[in-house]
Motif scaffolding. Structure first.
Motif, PDB file in Angstrom:
ATOM      1  N   UNK A  64      12.884  -5.973 -24.607  1.00  0.00           N
ATOM      2  CA  UNK A  64      14.172  -6.559 -24.968  1.00  0.00           C
ATOM      3  C   UNK A  64      14.077  -7.522 -26.148  1.00  0.00           C
ATOM      4  N   UNK A  65      12.866  -8.008 -26.429  1.00  0.00           N
ATOM      5  CA  UNK A  65      12.689  -8.972 -27.513  1.00  0.00           C
ATOM      6  C   UNK A  65      12.647  -8.317 -28.893  1.00  0.00           C
ATOM      7  N   UNK A  66      12.524  -6.995 -28.944  1.00  0.00           N
ATOM      8  CA  UNK A  66      12.519  -6.333 -30.263  1.00  0.00           C
ATOM      9  C   UNK A  66      13.469  -5.139 -30.329  1.00  0.00           C
ATOM     10  N   UNK A  67      13.989  -4.675 -29.201  1.00  0.00           N
ATOM     11  CA  UNK A  67      14.860  -3.503 -29.177  1.00  0.00           C
ATOM     12  C   UNK A  67      16.304  -3.947 -28.949  1.00  0.00           C
ATOM     13  N   UNK A 120       2.601 -13.607 -22.416  1.00  0.00           N
ATOM     14  CA  UNK A 120       1.328 -13.362 -23.089  1.00  0.00           C
ATOM     15  C   UNK A 120       1.520 -13.510 -24.592  1.00  0.00           C
ATOM     16  N   UNK A 121       0.702 -14.345 -25.174  1.00  0.00           N
ATOM     17  CA  UNK A 121       0.824 -14.606 -26.606  1.00  0.00           C
ATOM     18  C   UNK A 121       0.602 -13.323 -27.401  1.00  0.00           C
ATOM     19  N   UNK A 122       1.532 -13.051 -28.315  1.00  0.00           N
ATOM     20  CA  UNK A 122       1.417 -11.877 -29.166  1.00  0.00           C
ATOM     21  C   UNK A 122       1.940 -10.595 -28.556  1.00  0.00           C
ATOM     22  N   UNK A 123       2.392 -10.627 -27.297  1.00  0.00           N
ATOM     23  CA  UNK A 123       2.916  -9.421 -26.637  1.00  0.00           C
ATOM     24  C   UNK A 123       4.373  -9.651 -26.269  1.00  0.00           C
ATOM     25  N   UNK A 124       5.264  -8.890 -26.899  1.00  0.00           N
ATOM     26  CA  UNK A 124       6.687  -9.022 -26.651  1.00  0.00           C
ATOM     27  C   UNK A 124       7.147  -8.036 -25.589  1.00  0.00           C
TER      28      UNK A 124
END
Length: 409
Positions: free
Chosen positions: A250-253, A243-247
């Motif tokens: 694991x992609x930020x932590x 989903x565009x704009x929703x990470x």
């Protein structure tokens, strides 16, 4: 010698003994394991070439019975498989006795039953070998040739967790339509002089059929796993949101792996190391869509992670999607046996081995040269990632000994 001096001497000797036992013997064990890894690599290289030969002189069993007996909780097929060529020959030549729409999924496929009652999944050709799929790493249709290449890469890496796959040409008019179910038959159409079908799936559309060259369609067939080994589906802990704009977390932590390690079945057993093996496998083939994975049911985490559905691979040789390696660089652990195998495959060995393994497939050449070249480049990236981990945490932490005795009784 005074008693105190004797006690001190005995203490020193005890320390030396313990040091010798812990370090010297462990090193000997490690060296023995490494030698076995090297021998296994040489055995694999010696058996790369597969002759699609129908002969099964030493047994009265059918190819399907043989392949079913290979499956155990940690392997789909054993290291030594002299009957592999006969099983794959049967997959590509046995008469099709029934054709139906594929099982649930997003991509076009057909479920075929071959003479003898064996199920296989047929994935049709969609692209020419030199076609480059632009856009996101998960863009485009399934690539049938990617399934073939991924199976042989699984052999080369020594995982043996992918179902058997081989290329096959089918005549849609004479082999499929006469035995097709009404549901599948209703999706057939003619475009120009070519017979086409669009099947039933989430993204299947009448406006986007797969078309044969006249009546002859190139594709891949994947051997269905035995029904006595029912599958269980799991959400991949490093799955994407798509989903565009929703990470995904694991992609930020950056500490995400620590949380995974506290969650069953990743808190014990082989599953987390299987996830990391799979990340390496997927990075090599460019597969960024393993949002779920399968194991055998009621396994309590002991079953292998089965390498199913590898067709969203080998789309763009110039795109190296590093995020696929997140389990590796976030957890910074890898099996010693996997690490050894990767090192044996560097300096062009991987490309050469895969090319040799696929040489006699019915749809050869399976991959274009740019895709083969990309494998060697991606391997270097994996090795560099592991080195970064060992530089930071040390090899004793990163390289994990995890060898399991496999039984084919």
């Amino acid at each position: 010698m005074k008693l105190k001096q004797r006690v001190v001497l005995l203490a020193i000797l005890l320390v030396i003994f313990i040091f010798t036992k812990v370090f010297l013997i462990d090193n000997l064990d490690t060296s023995a394991a490494n030698r076995e890894d090297q021998r296994a690599f040489h055995r694999m290289m010696a058996s790369l070439h597969i002759e699609l030969d129908p002969r099964l002189d030493h047994t009265l069993q059918s190819p399907w019975e043989i392949a079913a007996q290979w499956v155990v909780p940690r392997e789909v097929y054993p290291e030594e498989t002299p009957e592999l060529g006969a099983v794959m020959h049967a997959m590509t030549t046995k008469k099709i006795i029934k054709a139906d729409v594929g099982y649930k999924g997003t991509q076009l496929k057909a479920l075929l039953i071959l003479e003898g009652g064996q199920k296989v999944v047929f994935k049709p050709k969609r692209y020419a070998r030199d076609y480059i799929v632009e856009g996101e790493p998960y863009a485009g249709y399934d690539r049938h040739n990617a399934e073939v290449a991924a199976f042989h890469l699984d052999r080369i890496l020594g995982f043996r967790r992918a179902p058997l796959v081989v290329g096959r040409f089918v005549n849609l008019r004479t082999e499929i339509k006469p035995v097709a179910t009404e549901q599948l038959l209703g999706t057939f159409m003619t475009v120009g002089n070519n017979t086409c079908f669009y099947g039933k799936c989430y993204y299947c559309r009448e406006t986007e059929p797969a078309c044969a060259d006249g009546d002859i369609m190139e594709g891949s067939v994947t051997l269905w796993l035995p029904d006595v080994w029912p599958l269980q589906k799991h959400r991949h802990p490093w799955g994407r949101t798509y989903r565009e704009g929703k990470l995904a977390r694991w992609e930020y932590d950056e500490s995400y792996c620590d949380a995974v390690k506290k969650t069953s079945p990743y808190d014990s057993g082989p599953r987390l190391l299987d996830i990391i093996d799979t990340a390496i496998f997927d990075y090599l083939i460019g597969n960024a869509v393993r949002h779920h994975y399968e194991s055998f049911q009621d396994d309590e985490g002991a079953s292998m992670l089965i390498l199913l559905d590898n067709a969203k691979s080998f789309g763009n040789p110039a795109l190296d999607e590093r995020s696929i390696l997140a389990p590796l660089y976030q957890c910074c652990i890898i099996r010693v046996s996997t690490w050894n195998r990767l090192n044996y495959l560097k300096n062009g060995v991987l490309k050469s081995a895969l090319k040799t393994a696929m040489l006699h497939d019915p749809i050869s050449p399976v991959l274009s040269d740019p895709h083969l070249d990309a494998l060697d480049q991606r391997l270097l990236s994996i090795l560099a990632t592991v080195k970064q981990c060992t530089d930071q945490f040390g090899p004793d932490v990163v390289l994990v000994e995890d060898r399991m005795t496999l039984s084919h009784l």
